[in-house]
Design an enzyme around this catalytic site. Structure first.
Site, PDB file in Angstrom:
ATOM      1  N   TYR A 112       0.843  -1.202   0.000  1.00 25.42           N
ATOM      2  CA  TYR A 112       0.000   0.000   0.000  1.00 25.42           C
ATOM      3  C   TYR A 112       0.872   1.243   0.000  1.00 25.42           C
ATOM      4  CZ  TYR A 112      -5.023  -0.513   0.209  1.00 25.42           C
ATOM      5  OH  TYR A 112      -6.333  -0.692  -0.136  1.00 25.42           O
ATOM      6  N   GLU A 122      -0.662   4.866  -0.455  1.00 26.63           N
ATOM      7  CA  GLU A 122      -1.545   6.006  -0.757  1.00 26.63           C
ATOM      8  C   GLU A 122      -0.765   7.319  -0.724  1.00 26.63           C
ATOM      9  OE1 GLU A 122      -4.057   5.044   2.518  1.00 26.63           O
ATOM     10  OE2 GLU A 122      -5.782   4.727   1.212  1.00 26.63           O
ATOM     11  N   LYS A 137      -2.328   0.085 -25.147  1.00 33.75           N
ATOM     12  CA  LYS A 137      -2.712  -0.020 -26.566  1.00 33.75           C
ATOM     13  C   LYS A 137      -1.432  -0.002 -27.406  1.00 33.75           C
ATOM     14  CE  LYS A 137      -7.366   1.674 -25.883  1.00 33.75           C
ATOM     15  NZ  LYS A 137      -7.630   2.397 -24.657  1.00 33.75           N
ATOM     16  N   THR A 174      -3.834   5.739 -22.185  1.00 29.76           N
ATOM     17  CA  THR A 174      -3.733   4.392 -21.637  1.00 29.76           C
ATOM     18  C   THR A 174      -2.328   3.926 -21.975  1.00 29.76           C
ATOM     19  OG1 THR A 174      -4.577   3.483 -23.709  1.00 29.76           O
ATOM     20  CG2 THR A 174      -6.175   3.800 -21.941  1.00 29.76           C
ATOM     21  N   ASP A 199      -6.516  13.258 -25.385  1.00 26.26           N
ATOM     22  CA  ASP A 199      -6.534  11.864 -24.925  1.00 26.26           C
ATOM     23  C   ASP A 199      -5.902  11.034 -26.037  1.00 26.26           C
ATOM     24  OD1 ASP A 199      -7.093   9.252 -24.371  1.00 26.26           O
ATOM     25  OD2 ASP A 199      -9.245   9.527 -24.014  1.00 26.26           O
ATOM     26  N   ARG A 210      -2.040  -2.604 -18.521  1.00 25.81           N
ATOM     27  CA  ARG A 210      -3.374  -2.009 -18.563  1.00 25.81           C
ATOM     28  C   ARG A 210      -3.428  -0.914 -17.494  1.00 25.81           C
ATOM     29  NH1 ARG A 210      -7.771  -3.455 -21.153  1.00 25.81           N
ATOM     30  NH2 ARG A 210      -6.594  -4.957 -22.367  1.00 25.81           N
TER      31      ARG A 210
HETATM   32  C1  LIG Z   1      -9.480   7.343 -26.511  1.00 21.63           C
HETATM   33  C2  LIG Z   1      -9.705   6.457 -25.333  1.00 21.63           C
HETATM   34  N1  LIG Z   1      -9.676   6.998 -24.100  1.00 21.63           N
HETATM   35  C3  LIG Z   1      -9.876   6.261 -23.003  1.00 21.63           C
HETATM   36  C4  LIG Z   1     -10.104   4.912 -23.094  1.00 21.63           C
HETATM   37  C5  LIG Z   1     -10.413   4.153 -21.831  1.00 21.63           C
HETATM   38  O1  LIG Z   1      -9.446   3.286 -21.452  1.00 21.63           O
HETATM   39  P1  LIG Z   1      -9.762   2.052 -20.461  1.00 21.63           P
HETATM   40  O2  LIG Z   1     -10.502   1.057 -21.276  1.00 21.63           O
HETATM   41  O3  LIG Z   1      -8.403   1.637 -20.053  1.00 21.63           O
HETATM   42  O4  LIG Z   1     -10.562   2.588 -19.332  1.00 21.63           O
HETATM   43  C6  LIG Z   1     -10.116   4.297 -24.342  1.00 21.63           C
HETATM   44  C7  LIG Z   1     -10.339   2.847 -24.426  1.00 21.63           C
HETATM   45  O5  LIG Z   1     -10.557   2.245 -25.419  1.00 21.63           O
HETATM   46  C8  LIG Z   1      -9.930   5.083 -25.495  1.00 21.63           C
HETATM   47  O6  LIG Z   1      -9.986   4.562 -26.714  1.00 21.63           O
END
Ligand SMILES: Cc1ncc(COP(=O)(O)O)c(C=O)c1O
Length: 472
Positions: A60, A62, A248, A245, A219, A254
């Site tokens: 842990y 935090e 990918k 993320t 994002d 993950r």
């Molecule tokens: C552009 C985008 N943002 C966020 C996410 C969310 O990721 P997670 O599935 O790890 O929560 C995804 C997932 O496919 C995504 O394509």
């Protein structure tokens, strides 16, 4: 006595839980025997898997490194702190960021919690956000809602207004985005996609944000591996916040990561400076706002995945992802299929099946039956999100297995033969998906043809190795 306890606790999974072990082995078999073309998926590396199953999982911690004392003073974090600091440093290095200008939080459990943390930190409750609509290629967490229901928490707790692609070209309509943004006055505009085959115009997003006084939040979940390798435009030059993320195209664990700007945000006519306050807002939104103890095994895996992006092998990998996607697009176009936007500049494409008289669901189903994994997706102009007309196909996972252009030509053949077979079956079964599925399995002639094609795909897939543990 203590020896006996250890014997039990250290039993291998195959002995301790054979039922579960069988399922894991079956999943491994599925991964080996098929072509993984879901654009958001990948096969991570052995070092990443080793971090994930390491002792770091037990601790842990935090709070942030050096400040693990939110609820109680947490002891024993001297190594965990170093792991997290390493993950932060390498995350900044992976994208060539100056630590004076950018900070990073590596604790989000995944992409969706990362995005929710950004809004929680930066936007007040029921404040306004704008993202690309889900049916147009955006993500749920960019504020998705339907006419009858608020679907994502990002539309329940915040007020969202989508922007759209042009239904003819499939390209983001930046002019209309500007028009809507002037009316809606969002606090954040999101530049990010889950299904869009073109590079985003971050400069244009910045100009729109500046005009309406919004933060630009990029994002880059899908493309972060390509950004790290420098094979697609980087969002960092123009953005205030960037999330990703790491599982990918980046090929890590993950998880999610948030980058935020530090230092001077703007200078007014009198020369007075306004500083960014994103660091504390975002860090506090992650913990204690939304999360508890960080997953230290995952943070270590982020660290090693970020290190890997700096290798020449990773750069070649990312280049190959893009070359493979382009080859896939060219191959499908030459066979008469329609690719949305006419091609791809990234790791994926969207195939419009209306031109061949199939639905996305039938396309997805037949390909799944022949061991090619992909997902149905709406295409611009679709009337219903429930009955999408396209399939999304990506190349990161195939490229990890070593497929190059000539292999992609073979993949195009398989896809084409699968879809032609689907047309033949659909002509007999009629429009309903349930009848179509029945015909795939119960019509002897069709079942045989599907099985024969599946055997070819399995044989082909088996020639390409997977990283990770051989058996699981
Ligand atoms: C552009 C985008 N943002 C966020 C996410 C969310 O990721 P997670 O599935 O790890 O929560 C995804 C997932 O496919 C995504 O394509």
């Amino acid at each position: 006595m203590s020896g006996d306890i250890l014997k039990t606790l250290n039993a291998n999974l195959w002995d301790a839980d054979p039922e579960l072990w069988e399922l894991i082995k079956k999943e491994k078999g599925r991964q080996v025997n098929g072509l993984e073309m879901i654009a958001s998926e990948n096969f991570t590396t052995l070092p990443v898997l080793q971090c994930l199953s390491s002792c770091l999982h037990n601790k842990y911690s935090e709070g942030l490194p050096g400040q693990r004392l939110f609820s109680v003073v947490l002891r024993g974090n001297e190594y965990i702190d170093q792991v997290e600091i390493l993950a932060q440093k390498r995350s900044l290095e992976a994208f060539n960021l100056d630590p004076e200008k950018w900070g990073v939080n590596v604790q989000p459990y995944s992409g969706s919690p990362a995005n929710l943390a950004v809004y929680t930190g930066v936007v007040e409750p029921h404040g306004r956000i704008m993202g690309l609509d889900l049916p147009d290629g955006g993500h749920l967490t960019h504020g998705f809602f339907t006419p009858t229901k608020k679907i994502s928490a990002t539309s329940i707790f915040f007020e969202s207004m989508p922007y759209k692609v042009n239904p003819e070209t499939g390209l983001i309509d930046y002019d209309k985005l500007l028009y809507s943004a002037r009316v809606f006055r969002p606090k954040i505009i999101i530049a990010g996609v889950s299904c869009y085959s073109r590079a985003l115009d971050y400069k244009r997003f910045r100009e729109i944000c500046d005009e309406v006084g919004a933060y630009l939040f990029s994002d880059m979940a899908h493309i972060s591996g390509l950004v790290a390798a420098g094979v697609t435009p980087s969002p960092f030059e123009y953005s205030d916040i960037v999330s990703t993320t790491t599982h990918k195209s980046l090929r890590g664990p993950r998880a999610g990561v948030i980058f935020f700007r530090k230092g001077v945000r703007s200078v007014n006519a009198k020369g007075e400076k306004t500083l960014y306050d994103l660091e504390s807002r975002i860090n506090q939104a992650v913990f204690p706002g939304l999360q508890g103890g960080p997953h230290n095994n995952t943070i270590a895996a982020i660290a090693t995945a970020m290190k890997a992006t700096k290798t020449p092998e990773f750069v070649s990998y990312a280049k190959q992802i893009v070359a493979n996607a382009a080859r896939l697009s060219d191959g499908l176009l030459s066979k008469g299929y329609k690719v949305v936007t006419g091609g791809t500049e990234v790791h994926m494409l969207l195939l419009d099946l209306r031109s061949v008289g199939l639905t996305g669901a039938k396309g997805e189903y037949i390909l799944e039956e022949i061991q090619i994994a992909c997902n149905k997706n709406t295409v611009p102009g679709d009337k219903s999100a429930l009955n999408p007309s396209g399939i999304r196909l990506g190349t990161p996972a195939l490229t990890t297995r070593g497929l190059v252009e000539k292999d992609i030509d073979q993949v195009v053949e398989f896809i084409d033969r699968g879809l032609k077979l689907a047309k033949e079956i659909s002509a007999k079964s009629g429009p309903k998906l349930t009848e179509f599925k029945k015909a795939v399995h119960e019509n002897e002639e069709f079942a045989k043809k599907v099985a024969a094609l599946r055997d070819e795909v399995v044989k082909f897939s088996n020639a390409f190795p997977l990283p990770g543990y051989p058996e699981y």
